[in-house]
Design an enzyme around this catalytic site. Structure first.
Site, PDB file in Angstrom:
ATOM      1  N   THR A 294       0.909  -1.065   0.171  1.00 26.88           N
ATOM      2  CA  THR A 294       0.068   0.102   0.033  1.00 26.88           C
ATOM      3  C   THR A 294       0.855   1.395  -0.138  1.00 26.88           C
ATOM      4  O   THR A 294       1.928   1.288   0.411  1.00 26.88           O
ATOM      5  CB  THR A 294      -0.836  -0.134   1.194  1.00 26.88           C
ATOM      6  OG1 THR A 294      -1.432   1.146   1.286  1.00 26.88           O
ATOM      7  CG2 THR A 294      -0.151  -0.149   2.672  1.00 26.88           C
ATOM      8  N   ASP A 295       0.584   2.438  -0.512  1.00 31.53           N
ATOM      9  CA  ASP A 295       1.041   3.539  -0.431  1.00 31.53           C
ATOM     10  C   ASP A 295       1.148   4.109   0.889  1.00 31.53           C
ATOM     11  O   ASP A 295       1.946   4.956   1.347  1.00 31.53           O
ATOM     12  CB  ASP A 295       0.332   4.659  -1.358  1.00 31.53           C
ATOM     13  CG  ASP A 295      -1.207   5.089  -0.856  1.00 31.53           C
ATOM     14  OD1 ASP A 295      -1.449   4.336   0.166  1.00 31.53           O
ATOM     15  OD2 ASP A 295      -1.992   5.721  -1.692  1.00 31.53           O
ATOM     16  N   GLU A 296       0.560   3.664   1.980  1.00 30.64           N
ATOM     17  CA  GLU A 296       0.207   4.147   3.195  1.00 30.64           C
ATOM     18  C   GLU A 296       1.896   3.818   4.047  1.00 30.64           C
ATOM     19  O   GLU A 296       1.856   4.558   4.997  1.00 30.64           O
ATOM     20  CB  GLU A 296      -0.928   3.451   4.119  1.00 30.64           C
ATOM     21  CG  GLU A 296      -2.219   3.554   3.358  1.00 30.64           C
ATOM     22  CD  GLU A 296      -3.310   3.234   4.383  1.00 30.64           C
ATOM     23  OE1 GLU A 296      -3.216   3.342   5.667  1.00 30.64           O
ATOM     24  OE2 GLU A 296      -4.252   3.347   3.965  1.00 30.64           O
TER      25      GLU A 296
ATOM     26  N   TYR B   1      -2.023  -0.703  10.839  1.00 39.16           N
ATOM     27  CA  TYR B   1      -2.015  -1.119   9.594  1.00 39.16           C
ATOM     28  C   TYR B   1      -0.847  -0.979   8.662  1.00 39.16           C
ATOM     29  O   TYR B   1      -0.244  -2.020   8.216  1.00 39.16           O
ATOM     30  CB  TYR B   1      -3.463  -0.779   8.996  1.00 39.16           C
ATOM     31  CG  TYR B   1      -3.515  -1.193   7.437  1.00 39.16           C
ATOM     32  CD1 TYR B   1      -3.358  -2.408   6.890  1.00 39.16           C
ATOM     33  CD2 TYR B   1      -3.190  -0.263   6.497  1.00 39.16           C
ATOM     34  CE1 TYR B   1      -3.601  -2.726   5.521  1.00 39.16           C
ATOM     35  CE2 TYR B   1      -3.340  -0.197   5.121  1.00 39.16           C
ATOM     36  CZ  TYR B   1      -3.384  -1.746   4.505  1.00 39.16           C
ATOM     37  OH  TYR B   1      -3.132  -2.080   3.201  1.00 39.16           O
TER      38      TYR B   1
ATOM     39  N   LYS C 222       2.142  -3.574   7.289  1.00 41.08           N
ATOM     40  CA  LYS C 222       2.335  -3.582   5.805  1.00 41.08           C
ATOM     41  C   LYS C 222       3.732  -3.363   5.424  1.00 41.08           C
ATOM     42  O   LYS C 222       4.414  -3.926   4.576  1.00 41.08           O
ATOM     43  CB  LYS C 222       1.241  -2.756   4.864  1.00 41.08           C
ATOM     44  CG  LYS C 222       0.080  -3.221   4.826  1.00 41.08           C
ATOM     45  CD  LYS C 222      -0.373  -4.760   4.358  1.00 41.08           C
ATOM     46  CE  LYS C 222      -0.045  -4.653   2.856  1.00 41.08           C
ATOM     47  NZ  LYS C 222      -0.514  -5.867   2.257  1.00 41.08           N
TER      48      LYS C 222
HETATM   49  P1  NAD Z   1      -9.837  -7.236   1.894  1.00 43.73           P
HETATM   50  O1  NAD Z   1      -9.884  -6.941   3.142  1.00 43.73           O
HETATM   51  O2  NAD Z   1     -11.128  -6.852   0.923  1.00 43.73           O
HETATM   52  O3  NAD Z   1      -9.406  -8.702   1.471  1.00 43.73           O
HETATM   53  C1  NAD Z   1      -8.659  -9.360   2.142  1.00 43.73           C
HETATM   54  C2  NAD Z   1      -8.540 -11.064   1.909  1.00 43.73           C
HETATM   55  O4  NAD Z   1      -7.649 -11.426   2.582  1.00 43.73           O
HETATM   56  C3  NAD Z   1      -9.954 -11.646   2.417  1.00 43.73           C
HETATM   57  O5  NAD Z   1     -10.443 -12.336   1.466  1.00 43.73           O
HETATM   58  C4  NAD Z   1      -9.343 -12.300   3.670  1.00 43.73           C
HETATM   59  O6  NAD Z   1     -10.448 -13.127   4.013  1.00 43.73           O
HETATM   60  C5  NAD Z   1      -8.426 -12.523   3.299  1.00 43.73           C
HETATM   61  N1  NAD Z   1      -7.211 -12.739   4.464  1.00 43.73           N
HETATM   62  C6  NAD Z   1      -7.243 -12.334   5.527  1.00 43.73           C
HETATM   63  N2  NAD Z   1      -6.336 -12.678   6.386  1.00 43.73           N
HETATM   64  C7  NAD Z   1      -5.943 -14.257   6.067  1.00 43.73           C
HETATM   65  C8  NAD Z   1      -5.100 -15.200   6.329  1.00 43.73           C
HETATM   66  N3  NAD Z   1      -4.415 -15.090   7.663  1.00 43.73           N
HETATM   67  N4  NAD Z   1      -5.050 -16.248   5.392  1.00 43.73           N
HETATM   68  C9  NAD Z   1      -5.673 -15.988   4.235  1.00 43.73           C
HETATM   69  N5  NAD Z   1      -6.309 -15.179   3.855  1.00 43.73           N
HETATM   70  C10 NAD Z   1      -6.652 -14.148   4.688  1.00 43.73           C
HETATM   71  O7  NAD Z   1      -8.541  -6.445   1.372  1.00 43.73           O
HETATM   72  P2  NAD Z   1      -8.314  -5.549   0.018  1.00 43.73           P
HETATM   73  O8  NAD Z   1      -8.884  -4.058   0.119  1.00 43.73           O
HETATM   74  O9  NAD Z   1      -8.826  -6.537  -1.272  1.00 43.73           O
HETATM   75  O10 NAD Z   1      -6.627  -5.596  -0.114  1.00 43.73           O
HETATM   76  C11 NAD Z   1      -5.798  -6.560  -0.884  1.00 43.73           C
HETATM   77  C12 NAD Z   1      -4.484  -6.164  -0.421  1.00 43.73           C
HETATM   78  O11 NAD Z   1      -4.442  -4.937  -1.136  1.00 43.73           O
HETATM   79  C13 NAD Z   1      -4.033  -6.066   0.787  1.00 43.73           C
HETATM   80  O12 NAD Z   1      -2.740  -6.563   0.992  1.00 43.73           O
HETATM   81  C14 NAD Z   1      -3.946  -4.509   1.089  1.00 43.73           C
HETATM   82  O13 NAD Z   1      -2.956  -4.132   2.009  1.00 43.73           O
HETATM   83  C15 NAD Z   1      -3.577  -4.088  -0.205  1.00 43.73           C
HETATM   84  N6  NAD Z   1      -3.885  -2.638  -0.606  1.00 43.73           N
HETATM   85  C16 NAD Z   1      -5.396  -2.439  -0.791  1.00 43.73           C
HETATM   86  C17 NAD Z   1      -5.652  -1.202  -1.125  1.00 43.73           C
HETATM   87  C18 NAD Z   1      -7.221  -0.741  -1.196  1.00 43.73           C
HETATM   88  O14 NAD Z   1      -7.554   0.251  -1.275  1.00 43.73           O
HETATM   89  N7  NAD Z   1      -8.000  -1.762  -0.652  1.00 43.73           N
HETATM   90  C19 NAD Z   1      -4.949  -0.445  -1.710  1.00 43.73           C
HETATM   91  C20 NAD Z   1      -3.494  -0.694  -2.017  1.00 43.73           C
HETATM   92  C21 NAD Z   1      -3.067  -1.863  -1.359  1.00 43.73           C
HETATM   93  O1  DAU Z   2      -4.144   4.000   0.568  1.00 41.92           O
HETATM   94  C1  DAU Z   2      -4.512   2.627   0.414  1.00 41.92           C
HETATM   95  C2  DAU Z   2      -5.365   1.984   1.408  1.00 41.92           C
HETATM   96  O2  DAU Z   2      -6.636   2.772   1.220  1.00 41.92           O
HETATM   97  C3  DAU Z   2      -5.029   0.655   1.730  1.00 41.92           C
HETATM   98  O3  DAU Z   2      -4.009  -0.085   1.726  1.00 41.92           O
HETATM   99  C4  DAU Z   2      -6.350   0.203   2.743  1.00 41.92           C
HETATM  100  O4  DAU Z   2      -6.397  -1.424   2.700  1.00 41.92           O
HETATM  101  C5  DAU Z   2      -7.658   0.664   2.466  1.00 41.92           C
HETATM  102  O5  DAU Z   2      -8.404   0.453   3.294  1.00 41.92           O
HETATM  103  C6  DAU Z   2      -7.592   2.195   2.180  1.00 41.92           C
HETATM  104  O6  DAU Z   2      -7.380   3.074   3.462  1.00 41.92           O
HETATM  105  P1  DAU Z   2      -7.910   4.348   3.822  1.00 41.92           P
HETATM  106  O7  DAU Z   2      -8.075   4.537   5.320  1.00 41.92           O
HETATM  107  O8  DAU Z   2      -7.570   5.428   3.058  1.00 41.92           O
HETATM  108  O9  DAU Z   2      -9.482   3.909   3.306  1.00 41.92           O
HETATM  109  P2  DAU Z   2     -11.102   4.093   4.126  1.00 41.92           P
HETATM  110  O10 DAU Z   2     -11.991   3.733   3.043  1.00 41.92           O
HETATM  111  O11 DAU Z   2     -11.219   3.629   5.294  1.00 41.92           O
HETATM  112  O12 DAU Z   2     -10.986   5.596   4.413  1.00 41.92           O
HETATM  113  C7  DAU Z   2     -10.875   6.641   3.328  1.00 41.92           C
HETATM  114  C8  DAU Z   2     -10.803   8.144   3.939  1.00 41.92           C
HETATM  115  O13 DAU Z   2     -12.166   8.154   4.478  1.00 41.92           O
HETATM  116  C9  DAU Z   2     -10.112   8.450   4.944  1.00 41.92           C
HETATM  117  O14 DAU Z   2      -9.406   9.482   4.924  1.00 41.92           O
HETATM  118  C10 DAU Z   2     -10.904   8.079   6.063  1.00 41.92           C
HETATM  119  C11 DAU Z   2     -12.042   8.577   5.802  1.00 41.92           C
HETATM  120  N1  DAU Z   2     -13.416   7.863   6.287  1.00 41.92           N
HETATM  121  C12 DAU Z   2     -13.352   6.486   6.437  1.00 41.92           C
HETATM  122  C13 DAU Z   2     -14.568   5.964   6.900  1.00 41.92           C
HETATM  123  C14 DAU Z   2     -14.600   4.321   6.814  1.00 41.92           C
HETATM  124  C15 DAU Z   2     -14.418   8.780   6.853  1.00 41.92           C
HETATM  125  O15 DAU Z   2     -14.371  10.148   6.887  1.00 41.92           O
HETATM  126  N2  DAU Z   2     -15.587   8.127   7.492  1.00 41.92           N
HETATM  127  C16 DAU Z   2     -15.743   6.552   7.311  1.00 41.92           C
HETATM  128  O16 DAU Z   2     -16.735   6.008   7.801  1.00 41.92           O
END
Ligand code: NAD
Ligand code: DAU
Length: 380
Positions: free
Chosen positions: A137-139, A186, A190
């Site tokens: 992730t970019d975080e 988180y 990562k």
């Molecule tokens: P998600 O939470 O939707 O899915 C995670 C999946 O991993 C689920 O299917 C869960 O069952 C599985 N999982 C969790 N723990 C596990 C374990 N111990 N063994 C096997 N499976 C397990 O996540 P997402 O949003 O699809 O993110 C996927 C990946 O991409 C993550 O590594 C996250 O850090 C990264 N990522 C997400 C975003 C985003 O915006 N969602 C952005 C950048 C990177």
């Molecule tokens: O940047 C990549 C990341 O983006 C991934 O690595 C994470 O897995 C993914 O969850 C996401 O993280 P964020 O924290 O940015 O996403 P989230 O959807 O939780 O929140 C987006 C923004 O909105 C953040 O600034 C927090 C705000 N927010 C979120 C929720 C859930 C609110 O203001 N209210 C809310 O209820």
């Protein structure tokens, strides 16, 4: 059938993973695609209904922390590639329960790395033709400030690529060589997993590639994340809990564009390299929320402004990062990738998808989706 490649996709039943599994299972009928997922609260097999009968697809319910099981699966399926997405992914949950994040994201990644290393080292050809692709992730880079060029009001347009707009709230962006400065449990977990992946490359020669991506949006995202949660709340006229003043900025990328980048990098990325993936698309939360309200209301035929008063400012997220913004020039220059969708198009598609799939949302919010494995897969 003899498959050309045998690939494990971890976390394939989650949001991004399900798009990656779908893309690979459809695009590469000569690859065996093994979706490995523990089906935590975030894993949902309904996300993969359209691929579950494909001959080149197999689902395995497994915890990535279970080293023996992962190693045995690699041997059994003669795995030559791992695309690792399994993780605990929600920042708010990590604030409440950091241990689970360290277990899955750090120890789980270590278990996969060790299984891949020992299995591949046991083969005559060793690491040749193998790839361990870690999705991050970019975080991990921390937070950016919002400083604009003098006399310019944000968001301003910058770094336009192939005529596409790039909306920005500051002059600095995350680049691949930036120092890691994670703030949430988180992102700390990562970041730690990224370090382990690079350590396995540098120490054992494991063929790895790492990508750090910005916020994804699109179908099948668990409705605890901003976009699906708010679309559902607007539809049902429930309050929209905006953290702080809604001033935080995120760089949004349509999930299928991320999956395309993963496909490209899995096949063509340089061994040991890191690529940033971003949307060229920064939005202040409050502005994005207004777009969501306007889009949902328009598509439901409600009058303009009907749901503006759902916005409810609540206590800010602890350690809330101000701004994320990716510079994906390297990926663009080296492998020719760029986002295909402009945000207006992507958000329209996304809102329509959630409005058309109320059954999917109801299933997730009621918890019924967790019974799917027992009914569909028991005994398979
Ligand atoms: P998600 O939470 O939707 O899915 C995670 C999946 O991993 C689920 O299917 C869960 O069952 C599985 N999982 C969790 N723990 C596990 C374990 N111990 N063994 C096997 N499976 C397990 O996540 P997402 O949003 O699809 O993110 C996927 C990946 O991409 C993550 O590594 C996250 O850090 C990264 N990522 C997400 C975003 C985003 O915006 N969602 C952005 C950048 C990177
Ligand atoms: O940047 C990549 C990341 O983006 C991934 O690595 C994470 O897995 C993914 O969850 C996401 O993280 P964020 O924290 O940015 O996403 P989230 O959807 O939780 O929140 C987006 C923004 O909105 C953040 O600034 C927090 C705000 N927010 C979120 C929720 C859930 C609110 O203001 N209210 C809310 O209820």
């Amino acid at each position: 059938m003899d498959y050309k490649r045998s690939i494990i996709i971890t976390g394939g039943a989650g949001f991004i993973g399900s798009h990656v599994v779908r893309l690979f299972a459809n695009k590469y009928p000569d690859y065996k695609i093994i979706c490995l997922d523990a089906l935590t609260y975030a894993g949902n097999l309904a996300n993969l209904k359209d691929v579950e009968e494909k001959p080149n697809y197999r689902f395995v319910k497994m915890d990535i922390c279970d080293f023996d099981a992962v190693y045995a699966l690699m041997q059994q399926e003669q795995v030559d590639g791992i695309i690792h997405l399994a993780a605990e992914s929600h920042v708010d949950r990590s604030i409440k329960d950091p241990f689970t994040f360290a277990r899955t994201n750090v120890l789980g990644t270590l278990s996969l790395l060790q299984a891949a290393r020992l299995y591949w080292e046991s083969l005559p050809e060793k690491y040749e033709g193998k790839r361990f692709y870690h999705i991050s992730t970019d975080e991990v880079y921390g937070a950016l400030e919002m400083t604009c060029p003098e006399g310019v009001e944000p968001p301003f347009t910058t770094k336009a690529s192939s005529g596409k707009r790039h909306l920005a709230y500051g002059e600095r962006f995350f680049t691949e060589d930036m120092k890691y400065q994670p703030h949430s449990p988180y992102s700390a977990a990562k970041a730690s997993s990224d370090h382990f992946v690079r350590a396995f490359h540098d120490t054992y020669g494991l063929p790895v590639v790492v990508t750090n991506c910005s916020n994804n949006y699109g179908p099948y995202q668990f409705p605890e994340k901003l976009i699906p949660l708010f679309i559902n709340n607007i539809r049902h006229r429930k309050p929209l809990p905006v953290y702080g003043k809604g001033e935080n900025v995120r760089d949004w990328l349509y999930v299928e564009d991320h999956a395309r980048a993963i496909d490209l990098i899995f096949h063509e990325g340089q061994d040991g390299d890191t690529y940033n993936i971003g949307g060229f698309n920064e939005w202040k939360n409050i502005d994005l929320i207004r777009v969501l309200i306007a889009t949902v209301d328009r598509l439901l035929g409600r009058p303009e402004g009907a749901d503006d008063d759902l916005i409810t400012f609540v206590t800010d997220r602890a350690g809330h990062d101000l701004r994320y913004a990716i510079d994906s020039t390297k990926l663009q220059k080296e492998l020719g990738w760029e986002p295909s969708l402009q945000f207006e198009e992507g958000i329209e598609k996304t809102v329509r998808w959630y409005l058309d799939h109320q059954d999917w949302l109801d299933n997730v919010t009621s918890g019924d989706y967790q019974k799917y494995y027992e009914t569909m897969y028991a005994g398979r």
